[in-house]
Design a protein around this motif. Sequence first.
Motif, short mmCIF file in Angstrom:
data_model
loop_
_atom_site.label_atom_id
_atom_site.label_comp_id
_atom_site.label_asym_id
_atom_site.label_seq_id
_atom_site.Cartn_x
_atom_site.Cartn_y
_atom_site.Cartn_z
N MET A 169 13.91 0.16 -4.11
CA MET A 169 14.94 0.54 -4.38
C MET A 169 15.34 0.97 -5.90
N SER A 170 14.63 0.13 -6.68
CA SER A 170 14.86 0.38 -8.18
C SER A 170 13.92 1.70 -8.39
N ASN A 171 12.91 1.87 -7.87
CA ASN A 171 12.00 2.85 -8.29
C ASN A 171 12.71 4.15 -7.58
N LEU A 172 13.46 4.05 -6.50
CA LEU A 172 14.14 5.30 -5.85
C LEU A 172 15.20 5.63 -6.76
N SER A 173 15.83 4.67 -7.03
CA SER A 173 17.17 4.95 -8.11
C SER A 173 16.47 5.82 -9.42
N PHE A 174 15.22 5.21 -9.84
CA PHE A 174 14.56 6.05 -10.84
C PHE A 174 14.36 7.48 -10.68
N SER A 175 13.74 7.72 -9.38
CA SER A 175 13.24 9.04 -9.01
C SER A 175 14.57 9.64 -8.90
N GLN B 101 9.05 14.04 -4.19
CA GLN B 101 8.33 13.23 -3.30
C GLN B 101 8.16 11.85 -3.13
N ALA B 102 8.56 11.25 -4.42
CA ALA B 102 8.78 10.02 -4.46
C ALA B 102 9.87 9.40 -3.68
N GLU B 103 11.01 10.18 -4.05
CA GLU B 103 12.26 10.00 -3.32
C GLU B 103 12.21 9.99 -1.84
N ILE B 104 11.26 10.97 -1.06
CA ILE B 104 11.24 11.17 0.12
C ILE B 104 10.39 9.68 0.75
N SER B 105 9.44 9.26 0.18
CA SER B 105 8.44 8.31 0.32
C SER B 105 9.21 6.87 0.31
N TYR B 106 10.01 6.71 -0.79
CA TYR B 106 10.82 5.28 -0.96
C TYR B 106 11.91 5.14 -0.01
N LYS B 107 12.42 6.46 0.36
CA LYS B 107 13.45 6.38 1.46
C LYS B 107 12.74 5.96 2.82
N LYS B 108 12.02 6.56 3.04
CA LYS B 108 11.17 6.29 4.52
C LYS B 108 10.51 4.78 4.54
N LEU B 109 9.92 4.18 3.27
CA LEU B 109 9.52 2.97 3.27
C LEU B 109 10.68 1.99 3.36
N LEU B 110 11.98 2.32 2.72
CA LEU B 110 13.21 1.45 3.07
C LEU B 110 13.44 1.42 4.35
N ASN C 240 0.85 -1.09 0.10
CA ASN C 240 0.01 -0.01 0.08
C ASN C 240 0.73 1.23 0.02
N ALA C 241 1.91 1.18 0.61
CA ALA C 241 2.69 2.43 0.89
C ALA C 241 3.80 2.35 -0.48
N LYS C 242 4.07 1.40 -1.01
CA LYS C 242 4.65 1.67 -2.52
C LYS C 242 3.66 1.96 -3.24
N ALA C 243 2.31 1.91 -3.43
CA ALA C 243 1.41 2.27 -4.55
C ALA C 243 1.39 3.79 -4.14
N GLU C 244 1.23 4.12 -2.89
CA GLU C 244 1.28 5.66 -2.90
C GLU C 244 2.45 6.39 -3.37
N ALA C 245 3.58 5.77 -3.16
CA ALA C 245 4.72 6.17 -3.59
C ALA C 245 4.86 6.36 -4.97
N ASN C 246 4.52 5.33 -5.76
CA ASN C 246 4.59 5.13 -7.11
C ASN C 246 3.62 6.33 -7.79
#
Length: 160
Positions: free
Chosen positions: A60-66, A25-34, A9-15
């Motif tokens: 991590m892949s999505n974070l790298s992309f962002s 904003q994606a970066e912040i969400s993904y880092k928090k999620l990690l 659910n959290a990943k879907a929100e970040a996506n």
Amino acid sequence: MKSLNDILNAKAEANKFISEKKYSQAEISYKKLLNEIENLLKDENIENKDEIINQKKLIMSNLSFSLFKQYKVTEGMKYDRIIIKKLDKSFAKSYARLIDGYLQCDKIKMANYHYDLMKQYVDEETINKCSDIINKLKEKVKKEDQSLDSILMLKSLIQK
């Protein structure tokens, strides 16, 4: 964060931030999620551990992309290196981003090194899907070889 469903659910929100091109904003969400996943993985009795680790890789892949989209190439590459060293040595997206990142940093030998690694661990059909970045690498290698040939030719003329 208590379960795989919470992570999804959290990943879907970040996506959503990615689809809206809100990369910071994606970066912040993904880092928090990690960070939350790391805390969750400390529990030795956690259910669905393998799938949680798989989600960690995808996050991590999505974070790298962002990060790449924000021109934070070096930081993005850090996550891709973690993916191929610790989580999935056959993850093609990470190799492609590393090759691209090293080309952006004009580190052709490192880009070529990661292409060679990619060929060891990723099937040919998947590599072919990365043809744009592979062709870019081959073109840069060709130019580098031509420059070296020119230098060697000049050197031989000077020595005569």
